[in-house]
Design an enzyme around this catalytic site. Structure first.
Site, PDB file in Angstrom:
ATOM      1  CB  SER A 120      62.358  76.593  11.166  1.00 20.82           C
ATOM      2  OG  SER A 120      63.431  77.982  11.873  1.00 20.82           O
ATOM      3  CG  HIS A 141      58.057  77.428  13.852  1.00 13.65           C
ATOM      4  ND1 HIS A 141      57.772  77.028  12.615  1.00 13.65           N
ATOM      5  CD2 HIS A 141      59.350  78.428  13.760  1.00 13.65           C
ATOM      6  CE1 HIS A 141      58.379  77.756  11.181  1.00 13.65           C
ATOM      7  NE2 HIS A 141      59.258  78.705  11.883  1.00 13.65           N
ATOM      8  CD  GLU A 153      54.210  75.690  11.540  1.00 13.41           C
ATOM      9  OE1 GLU A 153      54.172  75.023  10.906  1.00 13.41           O
ATOM     10  OE2 GLU A 153      55.073  75.362  11.767  1.00 13.41           O
ATOM     11  CG  ASN A 192      59.851  75.380   7.569  1.00 10.29           C
ATOM     12  OD1 ASN A 192      59.859  76.593   6.484  1.00 10.29           O
ATOM     13  ND2 ASN A 192      60.721  75.359   9.028  1.00 10.29           N
TER      14      ASN A 192
END
Length: 287
Positions: A120, A141, A153, A192
């Site tokens: 992450s 991701h 991602e 994130n």
């Protein structure tokens, strides 16, 4: 088109199970691996349960569900991944654990295999440095729950080859039917880097007594049309994971908005991790 036909997934937790499921539903052979065969088989049970729920929702047919399960095998030894075209690591969000795992994967994976991490927040270059094939290492991701969330991602490091980038992008787009975005190899990537400060701000509001968890979440769902409030979302992600991502972001940028607040640290230390532990900012214990 992509040449990926066999996917190895390391880690049979929530994310690993989800990745295994979407790959099997896409017609790929999947090897789901964990530290013990019991844990890997428990992961397969979780996939079966998820597929059954998908059938009840009408997302898959009974036949598709059965066929997907036949495509998944389990293993407790990384050597079971030797024939995989792509290995996706979905282990604990800990840099030391991931780099050690990639050191081992480098020894067992075939010479043409791509090694991907579902991290992450940890920079891909650090993970790739543990291998002798940094050009074949990339970030991939996924988002929780993997079978439902459309985004993935794709994160190449400075050493990732163009061929690896194209192969993995085609895999995400064409084989899995996900919506892929490419981001630079910086801690937190795109999602994130934006999401975690928002979640941590909500935690700080609870810690300061500005509002209750219930009212904060209601404010964002009823006032901003978010499908889920920040504290329910933090519980879903796992408070330990939120804290770990925050720490990685703070180490990278040294900006206070990324630092996990004291309340979050105390909750993690107390085992209050959210849904997976049955208690976080909200209670998930059976009535």
């Amino acid at each position: 088109m992509t040449s990926i036909k066999h996917v190895g997934v390391v880690g049979a937790g929530q994310m690993g199970r989800g990745i295994a499921e979407v790959c099997a539903r896409a017609g790929l052979h999947v090897t789901l691996c964990d530290v013990s065969e019991d844990r890997a088989r428990a992961g397969l049970v979780g996939v079966a349960d998820s597929l059954l729920k998908a059938e009840r929702r009408g997302s898959v047919t009974s036949g598709d569900r059965a066929h997907a399960l036949t495509r998944i095998s389990v293993g407790a030894d990384l050597s079971s991944l030797a024939g995989a075209d792509l290995v996706v690591e979905a282990a604990v969000e800990d840099e030391h654990a991931k780099t050690e795992l990639f050191r081992q994967l480098d020894k067992v994976a075939g010479p043409g295999a791509v090694l991907a991490t579902n991290t992450s927040s940890i920079p891909i270059a650090r993970i790739a440095a543990a291998t002798g094939r940094p050009e074949s290492v990339i970030g991939l991701h996924f988002f929780n729950p993997v079978p439902v969330m459309p985004l993935v991602e794709v994160i190449p490091s400075l050493h990732t080859s163009q061929a690896t980038r194209q192969r993995v992008r085609a895999f995400a787009d064409e084989v899995l039917g996900k919506q892929a975005i490419v981001t630079q190899d910086r801690a937190g990537f795109v999602v994130n880097s934006l999401l975690i400060p928002y979640l941590l701000a909500a935690v700080r509001m609870v810690g300061s007594g500005a509002a209750t968890a219930e009212d904060i979440d209601t404010g964002m769902t009823a006032g901003c049309a978010h499908p889920m409030g920040p504290l329910h979302l933090a519980d879903l992600i796992g408070l330990d994971t939120v804290a770990a991502i925050g720490e990685a972001l703070y180490e990278e940028y040294r900006e206070p908005l990324y630092a996990p607040p004291p309340l979050l640290r105390r909750m993690v230390e107390s085992g209050l991790l959210g849904r997976k532990s049955g208690q976080g900012f909200f209670d998930y214990q059976p009535a």
